[in-house]
Design a protein around this motif. Sequence first.
Motif, mmCIF file in Angstrom:
data_model
loop_
_atom_site.group_PDB
_atom_site.id
_atom_site.type_symbol
_atom_site.label_atom_id
_atom_site.label_comp_id
_atom_site.label_asym_id
_atom_site.label_seq_id
_atom_site.Cartn_x
_atom_site.Cartn_y
_atom_site.Cartn_z
ATOM 1 N N UNK A 54 3.120 10.681 2.293
ATOM 2 C CA UNK A 54 2.106 11.642 1.582
ATOM 3 C C UNK A 54 2.640 12.931 0.881
ATOM 4 N N UNK A 55 3.614 13.536 1.615
ATOM 5 C CA UNK A 55 3.973 14.793 1.088
ATOM 6 C C UNK A 55 4.967 14.337 -0.170
ATOM 7 N N UNK A 56 5.670 13.148 -0.386
ATOM 8 C CA UNK A 56 6.349 12.683 -1.519
ATOM 9 C C UNK A 56 5.581 12.645 -2.620
ATOM 10 N N UNK A 114 1.958 2.783 -12.042
ATOM 11 C CA UNK A 114 3.470 2.306 -12.120
ATOM 12 C C UNK A 114 4.544 3.660 -12.370
ATOM 13 N N UNK A 115 4.080 4.567 -12.948
ATOM 14 C CA UNK A 115 4.728 5.877 -13.053
ATOM 15 C C UNK A 115 4.941 6.698 -11.741
ATOM 16 N N UNK A 116 4.181 6.734 -10.880
ATOM 17 C CA UNK A 116 4.367 7.078 -9.478
ATOM 18 C C UNK A 116 5.347 6.370 -8.755
ATOM 19 N N UNK A 117 5.173 5.212 -8.691
ATOM 20 C CA UNK A 117 6.257 4.085 -8.208
ATOM 21 C C UNK A 117 7.559 4.241 -8.682
ATOM 22 N N UNK A 176 0.646 1.206 -1.869
ATOM 23 C CA UNK A 176 -0.663 1.130 -1.714
ATOM 24 C C UNK A 176 -0.961 1.637 -0.435
ATOM 25 N N UNK A 177 -0.593 1.217 0.641
ATOM 26 C CA UNK A 177 -0.866 1.378 2.223
ATOM 27 C C UNK A 177 -0.354 2.705 2.599
ATOM 28 N N UNK A 208 10.074 3.264 -5.923
ATOM 29 C CA UNK A 208 9.500 2.237 -4.927
ATOM 30 C C UNK A 208 9.144 1.143 -5.722
ATOM 31 N N UNK A 209 9.622 -0.067 -5.139
ATOM 32 C CA UNK A 209 9.238 -1.350 -6.094
ATOM 33 C C UNK A 209 8.128 -2.383 -5.384
ATOM 34 N N UNK A 210 8.277 -2.018 -4.064
ATOM 35 C CA UNK A 210 6.951 -2.847 -3.430
ATOM 36 C C UNK A 210 5.456 -2.215 -3.566
ATOM 37 N N UNK A 211 4.660 -2.818 -4.091
ATOM 38 C CA UNK A 211 3.217 -2.281 -4.588
ATOM 39 C C UNK A 211 2.257 -2.081 -3.442
#
Length: 356
Positions: free
Chosen positions: A282-284, A299-302, A314-315, A307-310
């Motif tokens: 959450x902090x990140x 996508x921009x946030x990932x 999400x979770x 991070x690659x695992x959608x």
Amino acid sequence: MLITPYGWPTTVVHAMAKSYQPPYTITPSIIRLISDISEQLGRLSVLEGEKNLRLRRINRIRTIQGSLAIEGNTLSEDQITAILEGKRVIAPPKEIQKARNAIKAYEQFESWQPANEKQLLQAHQVLMAGLIDDAGRYRKGNVGVMNGEAVVHMAPPASRVKKLMGDLFSWLAASDQHPLITRSVFHYEFEFIHPFADGNGRMGRLWQILILSQWKPLLAQLPVESMVHAHQSEYYQAINLSTQKTDSAPFVEFMLGVILETVQSTAGNNTQQVGQQVTPQVEALIKALFRVDKPLTRNELQTDLTLKDRESFRECYLKPVLDMGLIEMTIPDKPNSRLQQYRLTEQGRKLAGTFT
């Protein structure tokens, strides 16, 4: 000696020449409580977050349960939640009907105006539908408030109710007093008149929240009724003491104390909840949005967080932060839109500023 419409001498009434004014004294305690409530509300508005719909729903359920419980209804918060969701609940039919009516009344809450007497009658019709024959109409008979076998208050005769309520609404519309005082005085006067055959307590508390929401919408989302229920004996004592003194100051002080306690409790719970739920993920995510200072797509946030695992994103990242009201969608009506972006709420920005 001149007598007011309620039978009180004008020496205890802050009166204008031609209009009735309910008798109340503004005490130092009232002034202090108003100042404390205003200060606490300023802090809570940051923690609460205007988009935190989940917390609003929880508090609304607590409000309904608290108001009904004061009248002896035994339904729990879980049962009221189930009724709200259309699920089957095993309980006395009358108690279920009261809960359904209260839910419906709060759904229409924002469409009513506090100084509109006709809308008060409409609200009573909703709140008491299927429970009494004269729902939405002032009582035709005389009533008293009982404590066991004892009569603790004999309400004014039914023949005077319409005039008394008209006077009270005229005062409410014209009053330039602080809303916290106006709301509490109206509540006491309403309970003193006891204008309906049944449902006076529920209606009085519903209308006081409506009055307050016109001043600070946030107050409509707080479970003040639950706190009143926790202090139920003091609630009735304050009403009785105000009646004995022909001055609603004791009741005003009690209600302001309850509001302050509710605001403080809610702020404390929210602070604790946010502190407990701010995981490294959450902090990140919050830091990422705070750093770029503009909305980003999923996508921009990932990409920013490498991070690659959608599903994991999400979770572990997106869903918790949305649930906490720390970020919001730019297109909330279309959550799956390909143009969807996410941005920090005011609450999220405040929290981001605490990270080092």
